[in-house]
Motif scaffolding. Structure first.
Motif, PDB file in Angstrom:
ATOM      1  N   GLY A 287     -48.470  -8.647  49.297  1.00  0.00           N
ATOM      2  CA  GLY A 287     -48.228  -7.431  48.525  1.00  0.00           C
ATOM      3  C   GLY A 287     -46.759  -7.101  48.362  1.00  0.00           C
ATOM      4  N   ARG A 301     -40.519  -4.691  46.116  1.00  0.00           N
ATOM      5  CA  ARG A 301     -41.573  -3.828  45.560  1.00  0.00           C
ATOM      6  C   ARG A 301     -42.792  -4.001  46.437  1.00  0.00           C
ATOM      7  NH1 ARG A 301     -41.813  -4.285  39.532  1.00  0.00           N
ATOM      8  NH2 ARG A 301     -40.662  -2.329  39.535  1.00  0.00           N
ATOM      9  N   LEU A 302     -43.397  -2.888  46.823  1.00  0.00           N
ATOM     10  CA  LEU A 302     -44.588  -2.968  47.662  1.00  0.00           C
ATOM     11  C   LEU A 302     -45.506  -1.796  47.338  1.00  0.00           C
ATOM     12  CD1 LEU A 302     -43.386  -0.725  49.695  1.00  0.00           C
ATOM     13  CD2 LEU A 302     -42.577  -2.661  51.010  1.00  0.00           C
ATOM     14  N   PRO A 303     -46.789  -1.943  47.683  1.00  0.00           N
ATOM     15  CA  PRO A 303     -47.748  -0.898  47.327  1.00  0.00           C
ATOM     16  C   PRO A 303     -47.391   0.437  47.987  1.00  0.00           C
ATOM     17  CG  PRO A 303     -48.866  -2.849  48.234  1.00  0.00           C
ATOM     18  CD  PRO A 303     -47.407  -3.053  48.429  1.00  0.00           C
ATOM     19  N   ASP A 304     -47.464   1.518  47.211  1.00  0.00           N
ATOM     20  CA  ASP A 304     -47.280   2.856  47.762  1.00  0.00           C
ATOM     21  C   ASP A 304     -45.916   3.013  48.460  1.00  0.00           C
ATOM     22  OD1 ASP A 304     -48.138   5.380  47.985  1.00  0.00           O
ATOM     23  OD2 ASP A 304     -49.655   5.005  49.528  1.00  0.00           O
ATOM     24  N   SER A 324     -38.293   4.476  44.365  1.00  0.00           N
ATOM     25  CA  SER A 324     -39.582   4.459  43.667  1.00  0.00           C
ATOM     26  C   SER A 324     -39.661   5.460  42.516  1.00  0.00           C
ATOM     27  CB  SER A 324     -40.718   4.689  44.671  1.00  0.00           C
ATOM     28  OG  SER A 324     -40.567   5.943  45.304  1.00  0.00           O
ATOM     29  N   ASP A 331     -42.203   1.860  42.756  1.00  0.00           N
ATOM     30  CA  ASP A 331     -42.624   1.231  44.022  1.00  0.00           C
ATOM     31  C   ASP A 331     -41.563   0.306  44.620  1.00  0.00           C
ATOM     32  OD1 ASP A 331     -44.986   2.390  44.846  1.00  0.00           O
ATOM     33  OD2 ASP A 331     -46.230   1.130  43.551  1.00  0.00           O
ATOM     34  N   LEU A 354     -48.300  -2.200  56.234  1.00  0.00           N
ATOM     35  CA  LEU A 354     -49.141  -2.744  55.165  1.00  0.00           C
ATOM     36  C   LEU A 354     -50.404  -3.384  55.740  1.00  0.00           C
ATOM     37  CD1 LEU A 354     -46.538  -4.228  52.637  1.00  0.00           C
ATOM     38  CD2 LEU A 354     -47.804  -2.088  52.486  1.00  0.00           C
TER      39      LEU A 354
END
Ligand SMILES: *Cc1c(COP(=O)(O)O)cnc(C)c1O
Length: 359
Positions: A287, A301-304, A324, A331, A354
């Motif tokens: 991710g 860039r990573l989720p949330d 972000s 993100d 994560l």
């Protein structure tokens, strides 16, 4: 007096005080500082120089001793160098000297937000030439067209916060294509495996190169930056500057740092190795997307991302920079390369947050 904003310069009335989002943390990887600090032998030499410095006297405005060291290092004339209270002051002074109400300043976002901030404060109009949303490469043809009638065009290489290099050939074409000045911001050049545009100074009369001791030289708190350009451009910088903005203590310590520059090579190598390690370990985490970087930081860039940023700070005492909310950087976080121990902590923390084990 009931409407203070109405008394303000309109361009200032819309601003908020700059907030670097400082927090008391154990691991600060948020401002692209050099976590290693200066080599111990250089610190000793600085302490000696500071003890010899008369702080009861005003500084020599043009920092002649420091300027001479910089001139030797870069192999150019001292008349082609101006020292500032950080590179930021020189960016401000460039717009102050060469900008004007309505003058066009061109930059390539996502990039350092200071250019737009200072240019607008001084009444300039900022034109954006957006980078490729996936690679962050500069759209060269669009930039050349936009820059043609610009007063000042800014190229940041390596770029902050993306780490992207701009080719020297682009800088040459740009200087030939514009009727104005070209500022090449090389705040992170020491971390890049690519030549400085300084070699072009002799042939490009409208080129201004910006450097700083804040990053590679671990001197962010000392506030020393410098610009290199043709003597007439340097004279314009000198004309608008506040004469005593660069204090005697910083001038003395910075002259030592530049004279002893060879002593920093091991630290630079460690940061460059740390960048490769960090990039590899972060990209192993599912991710996480890591962009290649030629600077002392990585854009990921990573989720949330915003919530990860908060949890890094609150649960792991690690501060990175949250981009972000910046257009084009949804993100995204920017992580400064620290010491090996700091790098390991940030990788382990992101892997845990994560929900994946670091491999
Ligand atoms: C850090 C930085 C500078 C200069 O910083 P100072 O501490 O003011 O010398 C200039 N440009 C960019 C892109 C930077 O990231």
């Amino acid at each position: 007096m009931h409407d203070l904003k109405a008394l303000m310069r309109p361009a200032a009335a819309v601003l908020e005080p700059y907030d670097p989002a400082f927090a008391a943390v154990e691991v600060n990887l948020s401002s692209n500082e050099n976590s290693f600090g200066a080599p111990p032998a250089v610190c000793d030499a600085m302490a000696h120089a500071l003890a010899q410095t008369a702080a009861n006297r005003y500084p020599d405005p043009l920092a002649p001793a420091l300027r001479a060291e910089l001139a030797v290092w870069h192999g150019i004339d001292p008349e082609q160098i101006i020292v500032g209270n950080g590179g930021d002051e020189l960016i401000f002074n460039l717009f102050l000297a060469f900008g004007a109400a309505g003058a066009k300043v061109v930059n390539c976002p996502p990039t350092f937000s200071i250019y737009r901030l200072y240019a607008e404060l001084l009444g300039c109009m900022v034109a954006d030439v957006p980078r490729d949303p996936k690679t962050f490469a500069i759209d060269e043809e669009a930039l050349l067209a936009e820059a043609a009638n610009a007063r000042i065009t800014v190229i940041t290489t390596p770029n902050n916060p993306t780490g992207t290099l701009a080719p020297l050939a682009l800088i040459e074409r740009l200087c030939a294509a514009t009727e104005g000045l070209v500022l090449v911001d090389e705040a992170y050049l020491e971390f890049a495996d690519s030549p400085s545009s300084l070699a072009l100074l002799g042939t490009l009369p409208n080129l201004v190169v910006l450097r700083t001791l804040s990053k590679a030289f671990a001197f962010a708190g000392g506030r020393i930056g410098y610009a290199l350009a043709a003597p007439e451009i340097i004279a314009a910088f000198a004309a608008v500057r506040q004469p005593y903005s660069v204090n005697v203590l910083s001038q003395a310590a910075a002259a030592v740092a530049v004279r002893e520059r060879a002593a920093y090579e091991g630290i630079l190598r460690s940061i460059i190795e740390g960048r490769a390690w960090l990039a590899e370990e972060l990209s192993k985490i599912e991710g996480v997307r890591v962009w290649p970087s030629s600077a002392n930081f990585l854009l990921v860039r990573l989720p949330d991302a915003h919530s990860i940023w908060e949890r890094l700070r609150d649960e792991h005492s690690i501060l990175v920079r949250d981009f972000s909310q910046t257009p084009g950087l949804g993100d995204c976080l920017r992580i400064t390369v620290g010491t090996p121990c700091e790098n390991e902590r940030v990788v382990a923390a992101i892997a845990e947050l994560l929900g994946k084990d670091p491999s």
